[in-house]
Design an enzyme around this catalytic site. Structure first.
Site, PDB file in Angstrom:
ATOM      1  CG  ASP A 174     -10.619 -14.330   7.042  1.00 28.75           C
ATOM      2  OD1 ASP A 174      -9.651 -14.841   7.635  1.00 28.75           O
ATOM      3  OD2 ASP A 174     -10.505 -13.431   6.194  1.00 28.75           O
ATOM      4  CE1 TYR A 180      -7.408  -6.301   3.428  1.00 27.52           C
ATOM      5  CE2 TYR A 180      -6.605  -8.090   4.834  1.00 27.52           C
ATOM      6  CZ  TYR A 180      -6.476  -7.292   3.709  1.00 27.52           C
ATOM      7  OH  TYR A 180      -5.423  -7.487   2.851  1.00 27.52           O
ATOM      8  CE1 TYR A 216      -3.346  -2.890   0.777  1.00 27.66           C
ATOM      9  CE2 TYR A 216      -1.904  -3.372   2.633  1.00 27.66           C
ATOM     10  CZ  TYR A 216      -2.941  -3.735   1.796  1.00 27.66           C
ATOM     11  OH  TYR A 216      -3.575  -4.931   1.978  1.00 27.66           O
ATOM     12  CE  LYS A 247      -2.564 -10.815   8.528  1.00 30.38           C
ATOM     13  NZ  LYS A 247      -3.791 -10.631   7.771  1.00 30.38           N
TER      14      LYS A 247
HETATM   15  C1  PLP Z   1      -4.285 -10.707   6.474  1.00 29.40           C
HETATM   16  C2  PLP Z   1      -5.643 -11.236   6.320  1.00 29.40           C
HETATM   17  C3  PLP Z   1      -6.049 -11.847   5.117  1.00 29.40           C
HETATM   18  C4  PLP Z   1      -5.129 -11.942   3.904  1.00 29.40           C
HETATM   19  O1  PLP Z   1      -4.019 -12.736   4.127  1.00 29.40           O
HETATM   20  P1  PLP Z   1      -2.732 -12.588   3.165  1.00 29.40           P
HETATM   21  O2  PLP Z   1      -1.813 -13.673   3.603  1.00 29.40           O
HETATM   22  O3  PLP Z   1      -2.193 -11.211   3.408  1.00 29.40           O
HETATM   23  O4  PLP Z   1      -3.206 -12.773   1.774  1.00 29.40           O
HETATM   24  C5  PLP Z   1      -7.327 -12.340   5.038  1.00 29.40           C
HETATM   25  N1  PLP Z   1      -8.176 -12.251   6.082  1.00 29.40           N
HETATM   26  C6  PLP Z   1      -7.822 -11.688   7.262  1.00 29.40           C
HETATM   27  C7  PLP Z   1      -8.796 -11.646   8.383  1.00 29.40           C
HETATM   28  C8  PLP Z   1      -6.556 -11.150   7.416  1.00 29.40           C
HETATM   29  O5  PLP Z   1      -6.216 -10.557   8.571  1.00 29.40           O
END
Ligand code: PLP
Length: 432
Positions: free
Chosen positions: A249, A148, A21, A278
Site C-alpha cells: 500500500d 493503516y 472522525y 493520495k
Molecule cells: C490514506 C490512506 C489510505 C486510504 O485512502 P483514502 O483515499 O482516504 O480512502 C489507505 N492506505 C494508506 C497507507 C493511506 O495513507
C-alpha cells in the site's frame, strides 16, 4: 445561495456537516479556508498559513498550480467524464502507461478507482480472485499491527485492531492475521531474529491466506514509524516460497515522499500488487490506482469469472487522470529527488531543537516527512489554534506532531514551519 458570512459558514457547518472522525455539532476548533496558493492556505478571516500537511499527503506541487489548473480546464472543455465500460480515453491510457513506466518492473496492469480505500479493496479482491482462479477459496490476509489501509470494511480489517477500533465493528469485519509491528528502524542494525515471527506465522497459516498486505517502510497513520527494509525482504522471500501475492500500500508513500519514487525501492524489491492514491492526482481530485503483475492478471483471467469483478462509476475519471498525468511530468521537470532531499535536510535541521523539549520523546525525518513524537497524547484542541496563531497548518494525532510539506516548499517556508512548530510546542509544554 449568496456568499456566506464567516459566522453563517461556521453555524451551518456545525449544524449540517460531518467532518472526518468527528462528532456532529462539535465545539472543536474549525478554520474556514477561502483559497490556497503555493504552500499557503488563506483563511476566510484573511490570515495565511504555511501548509505542513499537504492536505493529508496529497498536495505535491502546491495549491492553485498553473500547469495543473491548465490540464484540468483543458480536459473539462473536452469532457469531464465518460463511463469506462466499453469506452476509453487518452488521459487514462497515458496515465496508465506513465505509471507502468515509473513503477517497479513486474507491475504492468492498472485498475483505476476513486479513493485509496477502494484501491485497497481492489487489491485484496485481486488476491482473492487469484486464488479463486486456482480453485481455492482464500480470503484471509496477513498484515502488521499498527498499519493503516483505509476506512472501508476490508481495508479496515487490516488496519491496526486497536487504533482502527475493530471492537466497534467486530461483527462486521473479517478476522485477519496480525504480525507484531516492525520494531527496528530504517537505519538500525538488522537482527535476523526480527524475521522469526513472520516466518512462523506464514509457515503455520500460509494455506489459509490469500495474500500479505503492508505499507512499505512507513507505517503512516498507525504511528509515523520508518521501519527497516529487511522486514520487506523477509516478506518478499516468504511470499515467493508460499506463492502468496504481496500487496504494498503505497498510497501515502508513492511518488517520492520518502526520498525514493516508491518506498519499496528502499528494499530494492517489488510487490505483486501496489496501491496508489493520495499523491496520485497531486491533491486536486480524488483518484487511486491498483497496479498488478502479469502473473496476477493472467491467473485471474484464467479463473471461473475470467473477468475482474469491480467497476466504479467514476473509474478513470478524465479530469483526475489529466491532472495526475501532468503531475507526474512535473515531478520529473521539477527534479523531485532534489526537492525531497532539500526538504529532508531542512526538516532535520529545523526540527532538531524540538529534541531539547522535555515533553518530546523522539524526532525523526525520512524524505519529506518530519515527525515529532511527544511523550503524551497531544491536546489537539489546545495545540491547533496555537499553530494557527503562529501561521502554520498542522494536524497532529495521538502523540504525533508531524509534517509532510508540499515538494515546492522553499528553505524559507520550511524554516518558518519548523520554527513555528517549535515555538508552539514550547508555548504549550513549557508554560510556567
Ligand atoms: C490514506 C490512506 C489510505 C486510504 O485512502 P483514502 O483515499 O482516504 O480512502 C489507505 N492506505 C494508506 C497507507 C493511506 O495513507
Amino acid at each position: 445561495m449568496s456568499t456566506l458570512s464567516e459566522q453563517q459558514l461556521y453555524d451551518l457547518d456545525r449544524k449540517h456537516v460531518w467532518h472526518p472522525y468527528a462528532a456532529l455539532n462539535s465545539d472543536a476548533p474549525m478554520f474556514a479556508v477561502d483559497s490556497a496558493q503555493g504552500v499557503r492556505l488563506k483563511l476566510k478571516d484573511g490570515r495565511e498559513l504555511i501548509d505542513g500537511m499537504s492536505s493529508w499527503w496529497s498536495t505535491l506541487h502546491g495549491y492553485n498550480h498553473p500547469e495543473l489548473n491548465k490540464a484540468l480546464v483543458e480536459q473539462s472543455q473536452r469532457m469531464a467524464h465518460v463511463m469506462f465500460g466499453g469506452l476509453t480515453h487518452e488521459p487514462a491510457v497515458k496515465l496508465a502507461k506513465q505509471l507502468v513506466d515509473i513503477s517497479p518492473a513486474p507491475l504492468e496492469h492498472v485498475f483505476f478507482s476513486d479513493s485509496g480505500s477502494v484501491a485497497v479493496e481492489v487489491a485484496m479482491k485481486m488476491a482473492i480472485q487469484y486464488w479463486a482462479s486456482r480453485g481455492q477459496q482464500r480470503s484471509r490476509f496477513l498484515t502488521f499491527k499498527r498499519g493503516y489501509h483505509g476506512d472501508t470494511f476490508m481495508a479496515m480489517s487490516v488496519c491496526d485492531p486497536v487504533t482502527g477500533m475493530h471492537s466497534l465493528f467486530s461483527d462486521a469485519i473479517q478476522q485477519q492475521l496480525f504480525a507484531e509491528a516492525p520494531r527496528l528502524r530504517i537505519d538500525d542494525i538488522w537482527h535476523d531474529s526480527e524475521s522469526s515471527e513472520l516466518k512462523q506465522l506464514l509457515h503455520k497459516h500460509h494455506r489459509e491466506l490469500a495474500g500479505v498486505i503492508v505499507e512499505p517502510i512507513v507505517q503512516g497513520t498507525g504511528g509515523m514509524f520508518f521501519y527497516h527494509a529487511n522486514y520487506l525482504s523477509t516478506l518478499r522471500e516468504l511470499c515467493d516460497n508460499y506463492d502468496l501475492p504481496l500487496i504494498f500500500d503505497e498510497i501515502a508513500t508513492g511518488l517520492g515522499r520518502t526520498g525514493k519514487l516508491f518506498a519499496c525501492e528502499h528494499a530494492a524489491l517489488a510487490p505483486d500488487i501496489m496501491c496508489l492514491g493520495k499523491t496520485l492526482s497531486a491533491g486536486y481530485i480524488t483518484l487511486a490506482a491498483t497496479l498488478c503483475s502479469s502473473n496476477i492478471a493472467m491467473q485471474i483471467q484464467d479463473g471461473p469469472a475470467s473477468v475482474f469483478m469491480h467497476g466504479p462509476t467514476f473509474m478513470a475519471n478524465p479530469l483526475a487522470c489529466a491532472v495526475a498525468g501532468r503531475s507526474i511530468e512535473l515531478l520529473h521537470e521539477n527534479n523531485w529527488q532534489q526537492q525531497v532531499q532539500s526538504i529532508e535536510l531542512a526538516l532535520k535541521k529545523g526540527l532538531a531543537p524540538c529534541k531539547t523539549l522535555e515533553a518530546v520523546a523522539d524526532v525523526r525525518v525520512l524524505g519529506a516527512i518530519g515527525v515529532v513524537e511527544m511523550k503524551e497524547t497531544v491536546d489537539l484542541r489546545r495545540l491547533q489554534p496555537i499553530f494557527v496563531e503562529h501561521g502554520i497548518w498542522l494536524r497532529p494525532f495521538g502523540k504525533l506532531v508531524y509534517c509532510m510539506p508540499p515538494y515546492i516548499s522553499t528553505d524559507d517556508d520550511l524554516s518558518k514551519l519548523c520554527n513555528a512548530l517549535y515555538l508552539s510546542l514550547e508555548k504549550v509544554y513549557c508554560a510556567s
